[in-house]
Write an enzyme that holds these catalytic residues in place. Structure first.
Site, mmCIF file in Angstrom:
data_model
loop_
_atom_site.group_PDB
_atom_site.id
_atom_site.type_symbol
_atom_site.label_atom_id
_atom_site.label_comp_id
_atom_site.label_asym_id
_atom_site.label_seq_id
_atom_site.Cartn_x
_atom_site.Cartn_y
_atom_site.Cartn_z
ATOM 1 N N VAL A 4 0.776 -1.164 -0.129
ATOM 2 C CA VAL A 4 -0.014 -0.036 0.142
ATOM 3 C C VAL A 4 0.859 1.160 -0.202
ATOM 4 O O VAL A 4 0.757 2.194 -0.924
ATOM 5 C CB VAL A 4 -0.943 0.055 1.210
ATOM 6 C CG1 VAL A 4 -1.574 1.199 1.263
ATOM 7 C CG2 VAL A 4 -2.136 -1.250 0.954
ATOM 8 N N LYS A 28 15.104 -3.312 2.954
ATOM 9 C CA LYS A 28 13.889 -2.961 1.863
ATOM 10 C C LYS A 28 14.111 -1.585 1.262
ATOM 11 O O LYS A 28 14.193 -1.538 0.037
ATOM 12 C CB LYS A 28 12.485 -3.092 2.836
ATOM 13 C CG LYS A 28 11.458 -2.785 2.099
ATOM 14 C CD LYS A 28 10.141 -2.648 2.885
ATOM 15 C CE LYS A 28 9.631 -4.015 3.033
ATOM 16 N NZ LYS A 28 8.297 -3.623 3.926
ATOM 17 N N GLU A 150 -7.770 1.985 1.900
ATOM 18 C CA GLU A 150 -7.262 1.770 0.657
ATOM 19 C C GLU A 150 -7.958 0.498 0.023
ATOM 20 O O GLU A 150 -8.027 -0.482 0.854
ATOM 21 C CB GLU A 150 -5.801 1.409 1.075
ATOM 22 C CG GLU A 150 -5.058 1.232 -0.255
ATOM 23 C CD GLU A 150 -5.207 2.151 -1.472
ATOM 24 O OE1 GLU A 150 -4.881 3.434 -1.175
ATOM 25 O OE2 GLU A 150 -5.695 1.610 -2.493
ATOM 26 N N PHE A 151 -8.172 0.566 -1.182
ATOM 27 C CA PHE A 151 -8.750 -0.872 -1.709
ATOM 28 C C PHE A 151 -8.089 -1.795 -2.573
ATOM 29 O O PHE A 151 -8.663 -2.093 -3.534
ATOM 30 C CB PHE A 151 -10.280 -0.382 -2.261
ATOM 31 C CG PHE A 151 -11.273 0.295 -1.377
ATOM 32 C CD1 PHE A 151 -11.916 -0.192 -0.500
ATOM 33 C CD2 PHE A 151 -11.187 1.928 -1.279
ATOM 34 C CE1 PHE A 151 -12.903 0.266 0.464
ATOM 35 C CE2 PHE A 151 -12.254 2.426 -0.608
ATOM 36 C CZ PHE A 151 -12.704 1.775 0.678
ATOM 37 N N GLU A 154 -3.591 -6.712 -4.640
ATOM 38 C CA GLU A 154 -2.274 -7.131 -5.159
ATOM 39 C C GLU A 154 -2.459 -7.586 -6.676
ATOM 40 O O GLU A 154 -3.350 -8.228 -6.871
ATOM 41 C CB GLU A 154 -1.500 -8.297 -4.405
ATOM 42 C CG GLU A 154 -1.294 -7.683 -2.911
ATOM 43 C CD GLU A 154 -0.568 -8.875 -2.075
ATOM 44 O OE1 GLU A 154 -0.089 -9.817 -2.473
ATOM 45 O OE2 GLU A 154 -0.704 -8.687 -0.815
ATOM 46 N N CYS A 263 -5.009 -9.815 3.325
ATOM 47 C CA CYS A 263 -6.281 -8.867 3.663
ATOM 48 C C CYS A 263 -7.420 -9.682 3.991
ATOM 49 O O CYS A 263 -7.875 -9.588 5.290
ATOM 50 C CB CYS A 263 -6.557 -8.128 2.448
ATOM 51 S SG CYS A 263 -5.337 -6.746 2.247
#
Ligand code: UDX
Length: 438
Positions: A4, A28, A150-151, A154, A263
């Protein structure tokens, strides 16, 4: 800088905002700084590279500098699931304490937007609470809090983020709401679909959205499980028909092995836990979860009824990612199935176009790894297609071992229903399954 955060940062930067991408995971960050993504996401790498090249996206571990330079902060940390199904707030706690320390020395009105999926009340209790406690400042006077769920999915995170079907702005304060709305309007234009509400409704919107989609999947999986037992029945025909009803809609009616990913499983569990806590028994959500967890047992049941003992059986798993176009195996039903097969003594070989590295981390030497489809299918007595990768749709039947006396193929996604399966005992979830010839 997870799915995200990184995607949002890259899209905001592409659309003209200067974005600092903060993470405390230095490995990362170093990867991102070298334009290497810590996970696979179609189309994201070139976007990140050009956003960095333009100077609009600055990945950094320096939270102090990032906050000093920013007027709006998006919290995109993970809210994973604890063993008991409740939400693990440790990252949210930590980040809001760190933000509080930064806000203490700031004299500007900074808005903090929670993008992480959280149960109702969390943004105020944990984020607002920790910032006020650590900074000594007052919400709405010295800083603002908003909740902007947030929608993105992946596998299609870039286009989902670039063209959101809806932007939800949850805030309990007009000044804060206006700042966040102005930002989204300057990013997506004044015609974008913006819904303004309070914080708790914004938090609930995300849970309701994911729960509805998960329930739709468990519903069609229920129909598929019924179809397994009825001669002539076909779940895809039924899904296509009911999907034409505008009240139902065609999406999320693909029956399969059950939903996985980072999710749905955790959000349904978190929502159930939250409801239990407030004294409401969410029986529908519990049923959704139960049907989903039961899909792996339906698969095991078919296998044992068809094949008898699985001890020593050579079984190939096609696909370990929780869905196509990702290397993510979190909560993948395929991995859960593999653990059950191993426990019964099967010799398991796995194939996945992208997720083998992650699969190795989960399964180490418990299974064999096939780098090509050909080697995956060789000598297999039973093939189970678990992930809906496009490349599995065109498996050449000549790849199947020629001298196999009885190779069974269990197609949990019905990718091969129209393929020529001569010589193969082809079984598809959601279509009648004859057990007595096994
Ligand atoms: C989901 C939500 O769609 C997204 O809005 C939210 O922000 C995060 O969670 P994601 O987990 O990335 O996104 O993938 P999604 O495409 O929703 O698929 C989730 C799971 O459901 C996968 O295992 C997929 O295979 C399964 N699924 C999906 C089905 O079994 N049938 C379907 O029809 C659709």
């Amino acid at each position: 800088m997870g799915f995200v955060g990184l995607t949002t940062a890259a899209i905001f930067a592409k659309r003209g905002m200067r974005v600092y991408g903060v993470d405390n995971d230095l490995t990362k960050l170093h990867m991102i700084k070298r334009s290497k993504l810590p996970f696979f996401e179609p189309g994201l790498q070139p976007l990140v590279r050009s956003a960095m090249a333009s100077g609009m996206f600055i990945p950094t571990e320096d939270l102090h500098k990032a906050i000093k330079e920013s007027s709006i902060v998006f919290i995109c940390v993970g809210t994973p699931m604890k063993q008991d199904g409740s939400v693990d707030f440790q990252y949210l706690e930590q980040v809001s304490i760190n933000l509080g320390k930064e806000i203490e020395s700031s004299d500007r009105f900074i808005v903090i937007c929670v993008k992480s999926t959280v149960p109702p009340g969390t943004s105020e209790k944990i984020v607002l609470g920790n910032i006020e406690k650590t900074s000594g400042k007052k919400c709405n006077k010295d800083f603002g809090i908003a909740m902007t769920p947030e929608f993105l999915r992946e596998g299609s995170a870039v286009s989902d983020s670039d063209n959101p079907h809806l932007i939800v702005i949850g805030s309990n304060n007009n000044k804060t709401a206006k700042i966040v709305k102005d930002l989204f309007v300057s990013i997506y234009g004044s015609k974008s679909n913006i819904l303004q509400t309070n914080i708790v409704s914004a938090e609930l919107i995300k849970y309701a959205n994911n729960s509805f989609l998960a329930t739709k999947i468990s519903f069609i999986n229920t129909i598929a499980n019924i179809c397994n037992n009825i001669p002539g029945a076909d779940v895809d025909v039924i899904a296509k028909a009911i999907g034409t009803d505008p009240r139902i809609g065609p999406q999320f009616l693909a029956a399969g092995p059950g939903y996985g990913g980072s999710c749905f499983p955790k959000d349904i569990a978190g929502f159930i836990h939250y409801c239990d806590d407030i004294g409401y028994d969410p029986i529908l959500l519990k049923a959704t979860d139960k049907v989903n967890k039961g899909q792996v047992n339906i698969i095991m049941d078919i296998l044992t009824k068809k094949l008898g003992s699985l001890e020593g059986k050579a079984i190939t798993i096609l696909g370990t990612a929780f869905k196509k176009n990702t290397d993510d195996i979190r909560e993948s039903v395929s991995i859960k199935l593999i653990f059950q097969l191993i426990a019964l003594g099967a010799n398991v070989k796995v194939h996945d176009p992208l997720a083998l590295n992650n699969t190795r981390l989960a399964l180490s030497d418990k299974v064999k790894y096939a780098s090509s489809l050909e080697s995956a299918l060789k000598d297999s007595e039973c093939i189970i297609l678990m992930t809906d990768w496009d490349e599995y749709k065109s498996i050449d039947r000549h790849l199947f071992q020629k001298d196999t006396k009885k190779c069974m193929l269990l197609d949990t996604r019905r990718l091969l229903v129209s393929a020529d399966m001569q010589g193969i005992d082809y079984v598809a979830l959601g279509r009648p399954i004859e057990i007595n010839d096994g």
